[in-house]
Design an enzyme around this catalytic site. Structure first.
Site, short mmCIF file in Angstrom:
data_model
loop_
_atom_site.label_atom_id
_atom_site.label_comp_id
_atom_site.label_asym_id
_atom_site.label_seq_id
_atom_site.Cartn_x
_atom_site.Cartn_y
_atom_site.Cartn_z
CB CYS A 23 -0.90 -0.06 1.24
SG CYS A 23 -1.69 1.49 1.68
CB CYS A 26 0.45 1.76 4.11
SG CYS A 26 -1.25 1.20 4.00
#
Length: 98
Positions: A23, A26
């Site tokens: 991600c 993230c």
């Protein structure tokens, strides 16, 4: 080794970052969390939980997108938000629960 329940049972606020290695948003949270820790010091504990390695936690807390940030204190979930946040904004949230 501490269990997740042990981690969130702290009287000090615990910020849980539910993330995934794949991600991109993230990954942008890593420096934010580092800055937040510098701002808060021992007034907060930050725990990172990989959604792919801990699917049972993700299911239990109904995490449907990453990153998802949760704040716990004494085992109770006090706050939650999905998406990227800045350190100053997140610091203001933490201050509410100290």
């Amino acid at each position: 080794m501490e269990t997740f329940a042990d981690l969130i049972s702290s009287p000090v606020p615990v910020l849980v970052d539910v993330y995934a290695e794949w991600c991109a948003p993230c990954k942008s949270m890593a420096p934010v969390l580092k800055q937040l820790k510098e701002m808060q010091g021992d007034n907060i504990r930050i725990v990172k939980i990989d959604i792919d390695k801990n699917p049972q936690i993700a299911r239990h807390y109904v995490v449907q997108s990453v990153p998802t940030l949760l704040i716990f204190k004494n085992g109770k979930q006090l706050w939650r938000q999905s998406g990227v946040m800045g350190a100053v904004e997140l610091n203001k949230v933490i201050e509410q629960f100290r």
